[in-house]
Design a protein around this motif. Structure first.
Motif, PDB file in Angstrom:
ATOM      1  N   TYR A  35       0.685  -1.168  -0.164  1.00 29.03           N
ATOM      2  CA  TYR A  35       0.071   0.225  -0.304  1.00 29.03           C
ATOM      3  C   TYR A  35       1.229   1.172   0.263  1.00 29.03           C
ATOM      4  O   TYR A  35       2.028   1.150   1.005  1.00 29.03           O
ATOM      5  N   ASN A  36       0.665   2.396  -0.766  1.00 23.79           N
ATOM      6  CA  ASN A  36       1.038   3.681  -0.677  1.00 23.79           C
ATOM      7  C   ASN A  36       0.366   4.880   0.305  1.00 23.79           C
ATOM      8  O   ASN A  36      -0.644   4.570  -0.302  1.00 23.79           O
ATOM      9  N   PHE A  37       0.855   5.610   0.979  1.00 26.27           N
ATOM     10  CA  PHE A  37       0.943   6.269   2.064  1.00 26.27           C
ATOM     11  C   PHE A  37       2.086   7.765   1.599  1.00 26.27           C
ATOM     12  O   PHE A  37       2.336   7.177   2.170  1.00 26.27           O
ATOM     13  N   PHE A  38       1.264   8.267   1.435  1.00 26.58           N
ATOM     14  CA  PHE A  38       2.340   9.821   1.417  1.00 26.58           C
ATOM     15  C   PHE A  38       3.152   9.602   0.907  1.00 26.58           C
ATOM     16  O   PHE A  38       4.339   9.999   1.224  1.00 26.58           O
ATOM     17  N   GLY A  39       3.146   8.928  -0.165  1.00 23.89           N
ATOM     18  CA  GLY A  39       4.212   8.811  -1.160  1.00 23.89           C
ATOM     19  C   GLY A  39       5.223   7.213  -0.742  1.00 23.89           C
ATOM     20  O   GLY A  39       6.163   6.649  -0.888  1.00 23.89           O
ATOM     21  N   ARG A  40       4.833   6.796   0.612  1.00 30.46           N
ATOM     22  CA  ARG A  40       5.316   5.324   0.932  1.00 30.46           C
ATOM     23  C   ARG A  40       4.932   4.116   0.766  1.00 30.46           C
ATOM     24  O   ARG A  40       3.459   3.626   0.764  1.00 30.46           O
ATOM     25  N   GLU A  41       5.680   3.267   0.663  1.00 32.25           N
ATOM     26  CA  GLU A  41       5.012   1.853   0.225  1.00 32.25           C
ATOM     27  C   GLU A  41       5.135   1.099   1.970  1.00 32.25           C
ATOM     28  O   GLU A  41       5.817   0.526   2.722  1.00 32.25           O
ATOM     29  N   PHE A  42       4.056   0.658   2.081  1.00 28.35           N
ATOM     30  CA  PHE A  42       4.439   0.157   3.319  1.00 28.35           C
ATOM     31  C   PHE A  42       3.439  -1.724   2.752  1.00 28.35           C
ATOM     32  O   PHE A  42       2.685  -1.464   2.231  1.00 28.35           O
ATOM     33  N   ASP A  43       4.614  -2.856   3.258  1.00 27.98           N
ATOM     34  CA  ASP A  43       3.676  -3.889   3.068  1.00 27.98           C
ATOM     35  C   ASP A  43       2.256  -4.445   4.003  1.00 27.98           C
ATOM     36  O   ASP A  43       2.164  -3.893   5.135  1.00 27.98           O
ATOM     37  N   GLY A  44       1.602  -5.246   3.643  1.00 30.10           N
ATOM     38  CA  GLY A  44       0.277  -6.038   4.554  1.00 30.10           C
ATOM     39  C   GLY A  44       0.651  -5.962   5.667  1.00 30.10           C
ATOM     40  O   GLY A  44       0.006  -5.565   6.629  1.00 30.10           O
ATOM     41  N   PHE A  45       1.462  -5.875   6.606  1.00 31.38           N
ATOM     42  CA  PHE A  45       2.073  -6.431   7.732  1.00 31.38           C
ATOM     43  C   PHE A  45       3.073  -5.407   8.702  1.00 31.38           C
ATOM     44  O   PHE A  45       1.621  -4.868   9.737  1.00 31.38           O
ATOM     45  N   ILE A  46       2.923  -4.080   8.282  1.00 27.22           N
ATOM     46  CA  ILE A  46       2.654  -2.622   8.405  1.00 27.22           C
ATOM     47  C   ILE A  46       1.331  -1.692   8.521  1.00 27.22           C
ATOM     48  O   ILE A  46       1.340  -1.478   9.376  1.00 27.22           O
ATOM     49  N   VAL A  47       0.676  -2.357   7.811  1.00 28.84           N
ATOM     50  CA  VAL A  47      -0.633  -1.950   7.625  1.00 28.84           C
ATOM     51  C   VAL A  47      -1.378  -2.092   8.357  1.00 28.84           C
ATOM     52  O   VAL A  47      -2.529  -1.488   9.489  1.00 28.84           O
ATOM     53  N   VAL A  48      -1.671  -3.610   8.403  1.00 31.04           N
ATOM     54  CA  VAL A  48      -2.676  -3.926   9.833  1.00 31.04           C
ATOM     55  C   VAL A  48      -1.539  -4.426  11.383  1.00 31.04           C
ATOM     56  O   VAL A  48      -2.231  -3.864  12.361  1.00 31.04           O
ATOM     57  N   THR A  49      -0.601  -3.898  11.236  1.00 29.32           N
ATOM     58  CA  THR A  49       0.289  -3.428  12.633  1.00 29.32           C
ATOM     59  C   THR A  49      -0.447  -1.808  13.144  1.00 29.32           C
ATOM     60  O   THR A  49      -0.922  -2.005  14.374  1.00 29.32           O
ATOM     61  N   ALA A  50      -0.250  -1.187  11.882  1.00 29.70           N
ATOM     62  CA  ALA A  50      -0.926   0.459  12.375  1.00 29.70           C
ATOM     63  C   ALA A  50      -2.272   0.111  12.558  1.00 29.70           C
ATOM     64  O   ALA A  50      -3.209   0.711  13.589  1.00 29.70           O
ATOM     65  N   GLY A  51      -3.221  -0.586  12.286  1.00 27.44           N
ATOM     66  CA  GLY A  51      -5.104  -1.190  12.111  1.00 27.44           C
ATOM     67  C   GLY A  51      -5.097  -1.818  13.919  1.00 27.44           C
ATOM     68  O   GLY A  51      -5.916  -1.334  14.492  1.00 27.44           O
ATOM     69  N   PHE A  52      -3.834  -2.285  14.351  1.00 29.01           N
ATOM     70  CA  PHE A  52      -4.096  -3.370  15.332  1.00 29.01           C
ATOM     71  C   PHE A  52      -4.281  -2.163  16.740  1.00 29.01           C
ATOM     72  O   PHE A  52      -4.389  -2.383  17.999  1.00 29.01           O
ATOM     73  N   VAL A  53      -3.185  -0.981  16.340  1.00 29.90           N
ATOM     74  CA  VAL A  53      -2.683  -0.456  17.812  1.00 29.90           C
ATOM     75  C   VAL A  53      -3.812   0.176  18.423  1.00 29.90           C
ATOM     76  O   VAL A  53      -4.835   0.207  19.560  1.00 29.90           O
ATOM     77  N   PRO A  54      -4.823   1.609  17.323  1.00 25.41           N
ATOM     78  CA  PRO A  54      -6.176   1.703  17.458  1.00 25.41           C
ATOM     79  C   PRO A  54      -7.002   0.361  17.666  1.00 25.41           C
ATOM     80  O   PRO A  54      -7.732   0.641  18.862  1.00 25.41           O
ATOM     81  N   LEU A  55      -7.112  -0.089  18.160  1.00 28.33           N
ATOM     82  CA  LEU A  55      -8.381  -1.400  17.495  1.00 28.33           C
ATOM     83  C   LEU A  55      -8.063  -2.561  18.907  1.00 28.33           C
ATOM     84  O   LEU A  55      -8.986  -1.905  20.257  1.00 28.33           O
ATOM     85  N   LEU A  56      -6.964  -2.251  19.830  1.00 27.59           N
ATOM     86  CA  LEU A  56      -6.698  -2.670  20.927  1.00 27.59           C
ATOM     87  C   LEU A  56      -6.846  -1.611  21.792  1.00 27.59           C
ATOM     88  O   LEU A  56      -7.842  -1.989  23.547  1.00 27.59           O
ATOM     89  N   LEU A  57      -6.350  -0.648  21.821  1.00 29.01           N
ATOM     90  CA  LEU A  57      -6.578   0.460  23.278  1.00 29.01           C
ATOM     91  C   LEU A  57      -8.142   0.760  22.767  1.00 29.01           C
ATOM     92  O   LEU A  57      -8.622   1.093  23.743  1.00 29.01           O
ATOM     93  N   ALA A  58      -8.819   1.537  21.466  1.00 32.01           N
ATOM     94  CA  ALA A  58     -10.520   0.888  22.019  1.00 32.01           C
ATOM     95  C   ALA A  58     -10.531  -0.596  22.699  1.00 32.01           C
ATOM     96  O   ALA A  58     -11.560  -0.128  23.123  1.00 32.01           O
TER      97      ALA A  58
END
Length: 205
Positions: A35-58
């Protein structure tokens, strides 16, 4: 001191176990994507990790609102997830998130070990009201859990450094919690031998 409010056990289990299970499922679905965000490419693991953080806090916030209580372990875990999840995304390096699990279990082993060196059981301090047991029982249980947490920290470190990310995600989500569950299951004889019965039961016996 406020008491914990009772909630539906299925809801509580869903809030506690939901985030890691959803992390596992999301990883399986997105692991081969980029995935491309703000001109940077991130693989699936990084994207899933980014989603996991707010999910755990919620999830932790929901438990706090519903039960009126939040444990020190939940706070500690949340802090580590935010810090190491943030580092994982910022540096685009999954190693930070994998090390988080090692640090959590190593921390538990070290804290319990310090207590043992002082001839104390921090477990008794935290769980004594929920599970009344003689001091010698708490000391034995603390020694066993110290060894278990140390083993889990070492096992996680070995696995993430030597195996694939897919294998580590499965290992961290299911194998480590299952091992800890089995450790507690095998303490049945210890609990039976050292558990303190209510006063009424002692008199009746």
């Amino acid at each position: 001191m406020s008491t914990e409010r009772k909630i539906n056990p299925y809801l509580k289990s869903a809030l506690e176990l939901g985030p890691p299970v959803l992390f596992f499922i999301a990883y399986l679905l997105l692991k081969d994507e980029t995935y491309n965000f703000f001109g940077r490419e991130f693989d699936g693991f990084i994207v899933v990790t980014a989603g996991f953080v707010p999910l755990l806090l919620a999830s932790i916030a929901a438990l706090w609102v519903l039960t009126g209580k939040i444990s020190r372990m939940q706070i500690f875990t949340a802090v580590l997830v935010v810090v190491f999840g943030g580092l994982t995304v910022w540096f685009d390096d999954e190693r930070f998130f994998k090390m988080k699990t090692t640090i959590v279990y190593a921390f538990f082993a070290i804290i319990l070990g310090i207590g043992l060196a002082l001839k104390r059981s921090w477990l008794e301090y935290v769980m004594g009201e929920l599970m009344p047991m003689r001091r010698e029982g708490w000391m034995i249980l603390t020694k066993r859990l110290t060894a278990a947490f140390a083993f889990m920290a070492i096992a996680n470190e070995v696995v993430w450094r030597t195996q694939t990310t897919e294998f580590w995600v499965t290992f961290e989500t299911f194998a480590l919690p299952a091992f800890l569950f089995l450790v507690f299951m095998f303490q049945a004889k210890l609990f039976e031998a050292h558990m303190i019965a209510p006063e009424g039961e002692d008199e009746a016996s």
